[in-house]
Design an enzyme around this catalytic site. Structure first.
Site, PDB file in Angstrom:
ATOM      1  CB  SER A   1      -8.207   1.142   5.733  1.00  0.00           C
ATOM      2  OG  SER A   1      -8.804   2.374   6.017  1.00  0.00           O
TER       3      SER A   1
ATOM      4  CE  LYS B   1      -3.990   1.869   2.612  1.00  0.00           C
ATOM      5  NZ  LYS B   1      -4.832   1.654   3.804  1.00  0.00           N
TER       6      LYS B   1
ATOM      7  CB  SER C   1      -7.999   4.013   2.897  1.00  0.00           C
ATOM      8  OG  SER C   1      -7.176   3.261   3.744  1.00  0.00           O
TER       9      SER C   1
END
Lengths: 499, 98, 499
Positions: free
Chosen positions: A179, A80, A155
């Protein structure tokens, strides 16, 4: 479905050790797939071909020398983009960092490199991890492989779409209020948030320091357990890092027998506001568990009513402070207004141009929550709600070994559906937020198709430090499902790029 | 009676060093007002006696030894600087010229 | 900038009651910074003692320097404070280019030490008990230089930032308001700071050099008409870089405020800047929103909970307190109150003590330090710590005098050479050829020559007027370029004259 790229990371690792495939071959396979399919899913912000192949070659050398530093040596992974990497621009999904090349690797990335896992690239996220749909990424949203007109969750929508679309066999993400878990639920994959402090936050671009945690994004519980084993551990660079290891998750995951397991169903998270299909799949899983010998009990957590409110005070407050460093002085974007502006004006103009609307909203809200005269009522009260939530969990865990709930109230919604209503967007995380507030571990496993034939997830929570118990229960439920369905839920997903 | 007025927003934006247009001020005031109204319920959930939790997992006394570790080189430190001079970060003047 | 009107000091004291408050920042001399392992050193190339943590790079996290905590506890104990058994760090949020995170990690409502007191003697012999509100830990900011505009903030074209100092550990000591000092307030302020310096130097937790910024003082002054209950508005004066400045700044503010109040005006609550060159304070920037620091507990750090054992261990290692040390030394050295006070008021106690420890007599040590060395410092406009002379130099000087190798005049020359950087006492003696001639042959020759040149003086001596020898001594000393022992010369003169 025997394609190599669909295999669990653990199987790929075994094949690598057996010499059936090389890391370079595997990495090339995923790089090619990623380059081909990324225009569809926008999972990656950057695909690091050269560097990944170099790392893969090193991994092959290690394996050839009989040296496999980890259970997943040679298996490529996606990271990420809020974890710093010295060999790739790290943007945190924001324009303010669009050209930022970090001078140090995050601890998690260092561990992945030491484990011999080539890093394929950096995945997309809502800007600074604020959001639950990836629609707030400054670089466009990622798309759900199940239906490219729908959100892949946020997210960490980049990692979840990469893994569920097989652009990467495994990925690492971060979870502040859901997330990792919410994207896992809506993409039919597995996502875990370890106990707070189990994985180092050094090099994780901070959102809410007391809530953030790094965790695995995979298609199998066992893979998640193996990855957590690689990235977890005490880090002297992170003061909040747990001093002792929580044990080997992969060992715990081997115990997938739910007989005698006391499973608590959280009253507040099994009712209104949850879509009927989601609820129905949840109830079916409860039945599966019962049939397999688990003991189901209802647990009452009244303070959860305030969890979302507390979260949307604590997070913006901490974030407003964490994001103050983005001021054009030492790194990042600098915007110079006309004339002879003062540094204050340069800072204000830079942050105006560099931050998106959701980030600005939360910074201002956070500034308000901390400001003089309002602290006690808002931030102060929210921190007290945390205590109440911890107390409710304590009571619940006295009656049950693990707690379950649907991971989210809905399946994947369409792009734009919730953009005009921040409150509606915040409610995606209603079930996932309590775990971050209390610091306990949580995992989402696929739980069958619900509304619009889209995946729903089942969340399992365990007491703080008992991540092993969480993986064990998750492995158990996963087995019950795969026995029932005949295959993993991800194997029901449409093949990407075939149309 | 709104809790968050446009004037509040202007003040908060200034504290947070974010330039906002008048249009944004209006929009933000409305959105934040709705949010604040909703989250304000936390006040009623707690009492004076409730202890606050600032760290989810209780820990204390985490220290490091007073031993020098390698620093970044000057060029590494300045590698992302938007502007620099003489080995230092260069920024616009701090005060408005009088 | 027009200087303000001042009321005569004594008149001001007569009309108004003075209240002062002092905030002293002590820079600790730990090897590393407060929250990272960068070296805590002065004078390196800019931005070479920095790392992701003290540069505030995205993802970096602080870890507390254990030695800094010990030093802070020691300072608290030396100030007779209670030590907090459970305290947290807090974030003080504000934007400034020298603040790499745009918040300072400090302590807010949980300082490490609180509720103490310190006895401070002044020249009159009176001892004031200064109440200590708190001492807390925090980190320093980077260093700003302003270019254009004569190096000051006003009218600068741009500014440059060096973060070498960012993160250096500081202890901030705050007194309670000090009442009743009356005309001695300025002196008390300076004596208090001197006392703090002595304490931290004795404990070796700080180099305590004010001219280097190791000890910084902000002086708060307010006046109220005699008989009024309500406290007056206070001003805070910064940039007070020496003990002299502390005294002068307090004195100036008393006079300035008195003049304003007398003429019916009001005092503006503000921060003022002391100008040592022209000896006045000027108004700084009015404080506006900078006052709302939005303090909240630092989520990246865990509480500091010293045990009773640890505190007692630190207490046991505390050096003698300044008051007892002074009493002991004065007694050991057999000095009168005035003589001893001379040393203390000149700030030379440590130097004299060290010199005596190296073998010189107390009177001689005092003579050199408070006499010649202080004189030279004054002439050169420097602090004596900036002169290149050490206690061991002075001790060596005295040894030379005692052994007859130097007389007083030659010793002064040798000292000048040492201060000029020519080397040690013996090196200077060698290079400059400074040594008392003890060879009687040479002396006798010079004596004979001088007697021959002044026959009338010779007659006087022969007639019994031995004082007349003085003229001959002068001539001989001139001939010997001062390198003779005057007493021996006199002996020889009398011998030869009567021969």
């Amino acid at each position: 479905m025997n394609e190599l790229y669909r295999k669990p990371a653990s199987e790929l690792a075994q094949m690598l050790r057996n010499g059936e495939v090389s890391s370079v071959e595997l990495t090339k396979l995923f790089l090619d797939r990623s380059e081909k399919l990324n225009p569809l899913t926008n999972s990656y912000l950057v695909i690091n071909r050269e560097s990944a192949l170099e790392q893969a070659a090193n991994a092959d050398q290690m394996i050839a020398a009989g040296n496999t530093p980890s259970a997943l040596t040679g298996v490529p992974i996606a990271v990420k983009d809020n974890l710093t990497t010295t060999d790739a621009i790290t943007t945190a999904g924001s324009k303010i960092l669009e050209n930022y090349l970090p001078q140090y690797d995050s601890t998690v990335v260092s561990k992945l490199r030491a484990a011999g896992m080539p890093i394929l690239g950096k995945t997309n996220l809502d800007e600074f991890a604020m959001g639950s749909s990836t629609e707030f990424s400054a670089f466009g949203p990622s798309k759900n492989p199940w239906d490219l007109e729908r959100i892949p969750g946020g997210s960490g929508g980049g990692s979840s779409s990469a893994v569920s679309g097989f652009l990467a066999p495994i990925a690492v993400g971060s979870d502040t209020g859901g997330s990792i878990r919410f994207p896992a639920a809506v993409t039919g994959s597995v996502g875990a948030k370890p106990t707070y402090g189990a994985v180092s936050r050094y090099g994780l671009i901070a959102l809410a320091s007391s809530l953030d945690q790094v965790g695995p994004v995979t298609n199998d519980v066992n893979d998640a357990a193996l990855l957590q084993d690689i990235i977890a551990g005490h880090d002297p660079m992170d003061s909040t890092s747990l001093p002792e290891s929580l044990g080997q998750m992969a060992e715990f995951a081997k115990n997938n027998d739910v007989k005698g397991l006391r499973v608590g169903v959280i009253k507040q998270l099994a009712s209104d506001g949850f879509h009927p299909g989601v609820k129905a799949r949840f109830d079916e899983s409860i039945q599966l568990l019962t049939d397999a010998g688990a003991q189901i009990v209802e647990v009452d957590c009244p303070s959860f009513e305030y969890a979302v409110s507390a979260y949307y005070l604590i997070l913006p407050a901490e974030a407003s402070s964490n994001l103050a460093r983005f001021d054009s002085v030492r790194f990042g974007k600098r915007v110079l207004p006309e004339g002879n502006p003062t540094i204050e004006r340069v800072m204000a103009a830079t942050r105006e141009a560099g931050f998106g609307p959701e980030v600005k909203r939360r910074i201002i809200l956070g500034t308000y929550a901390l400001s003089s005269g309002y602290y006690d009522a808002y931030y102060g009260s929210a921190q007290k709600v945390r205590t109440l939530i911890q107390q409710d969990f304590e009571k619940a865990f006295a009656a049950a070994d693990v707690l379950i709930s649907p991971t989210a109230p809905t399946t994947a919604f369409k792009f734009g559906e919730k953009l005009d209503d921040p409150l509606a967007m915040y409610l995606n995380d209603i079930a996932t937020i309590p775990a971050n507030l209390a610091g306990i571990p949580g995992i989402s496993v696929p739980n069958g198709l619900a509304e619009n034939d889209l995946p729903s997830g089942l969340q399992i929570l365990a007491p703080a430090m008992k991540d092993g118990l969480m993986y064990s229960a998750a492995a158990g439920i996963e087995k019950l499902h795969t026995d029932k369905w005949g295959k993993r839920m991800i194997d029901f997903a449409p093949e990407l790029g075939v149309n | 009676m709104s809790e968050i007025t446009p004037e509040n927003v202007r003040h908060l934006a200034s504290l947070a060093r974010i330039l906002v247009t008048e249009e944004e001020v209006e929009k933000l005031a409305k959105e934040l007002d709705v949010i604040v109204e909703s989250v304000a319920q936390v006040k009623s959930a707690v009492s004076e006696d409730t202890v606050a939790t600032s760290h989810p997992i209780p820990m204390a006394n985490v220290y490091r030894e007073d031993e020098v570790k390698p620093s970044l080189s000057q060029s590494q430190a300045l590698s992302n600087a938007p502007d620099q001079a003489d080995g230092k970060f260069k920024v616009n003047a701090i005060l408005d010229e009088e | 900038m027009a200087k303000a009107e001042l009321m005569d000091f004594d008149k001001a004291i007569e009309k108004f009651e003075v209240v002062i408050g002092l905030e002293v920042h002590v820079e600790l001399n730990t090897k590393t910074k407060m929250f990272c392992g960068c070296a805590n050193v002065f004078g390196n190339e800019p931005n070479t003692n920095v790392c992701p943590v003290c540069l505030g790079l995205p993802g970096a996290l602080p870890v507390v320097n254990g030695k800094a905590v010990e030093s802070s506890i020691a300072i608290g104990l030396a100030l007779n404070c209670s030590i907090a058994k459970d305290g947290r760090f807090a974030r003080k949020n504000y934007f400034y280019p020298d603040l790499s995170k745009n918040f300072q990690t400090s302590q807010y409502d949980e300082p490490i030490a609180y509720e103490g007191e310190l006895d401070v003697p002044v020249a009159s012999g009176k001892v004031f008990t200064v109440g200590i509100e708190r001492a807390h830990m925090e980190e320093d900011a980077g260093k700003l230089t302003h270019v254009g505009g004569a190096g000051r903030i006003q009218g600068a074209e741009y500014s440059l930032v060096d973060f070498n100092r960012a993160g250096v550990p500081l202890v901030e000591i705050v007194t309670k308001p000090i009442f009743g000092a009356e005309a001695e307030a300025p002196e008390l302020a300076s004596a208090y700071v001197r006392q703090i310096r002595e304490i931290v130097r004795a404990m070796d937790v700080s180099d305590a050099r004010m001219e280097r910024g190791n000890v910084r003082c902000d002086a708060n002054v307010s006046l109220r008409p005699r008989g009024q209950e309500k406290l007056g508005t206070r001003t805070e004066t910064k940039n007070v870089n020496s003990l002299r400045s502390v005294e002068n700044a307090v004195r100036y503010e008393i006079q300035r405020q008195a003049a304003i109040l007398e003429s019916g005006g009001t005092i503006t609550q503000e921060t003022r800047h002391w100008h040592e060159d022209k000896k006045y304070t000027s108004a700084g920037r009015p404080k506006s929103d900078a006052d709302d620091y939005r303090y909240f507990p630092e989520p990246d750090l865990v509480p500091v909970q010293p045990t009773d054992d640890e505190i007692e261990k630190i207490r046991a290692l505390l050096p003698e307190n300044p008051a007892s040390r002074r009493a002991r030394l004065q007694s050991d050295w057999g000095m009168s109150d005035n003589e001893f006070r001379d040393i203390v008021n000149s700030d030379l106690l440590d130097e004299v003590d060290a010199t005596v420890s190296l073998g010189a007599s107390p009177q001689a040590s005092k003579k050199w330090w408070t006499g010649e060395i202080a004189r030279i410092a004054n002439v050169e406009g420097k602090e004596f710590t900036e002169l290149a002379v050490t206690p061991s130099d002075v001790a060596e000087l005295e040894k030379m005098i005692e052994s007859g190798k130097l007389n007083d005049r030659l010793a002064r020359e040798a000292l000048a050479g040492v201060i000029a950087g020519e080397g040690s006492v013996s090196e200077v003696m060698n290079s400059r050829g400074l040594e008392v001639v003890s060879d009687d042959g040479a002396l006798t020759a010079a004596v004979d020559k001088a007697l021959a040149e002044q026959p009338d003086v010779l007659e006087k001596i022969k007639a019994g007027k031995e004082q007349a020898a003085g003229a001959i001594i002068g001539a001989v000393m001139k001939e010997m370029r001062g390198q003779a022992d005057a007493a021996r010369v006199r002996e020889l003169i009398l011998e030869r004259a009567k021969a």
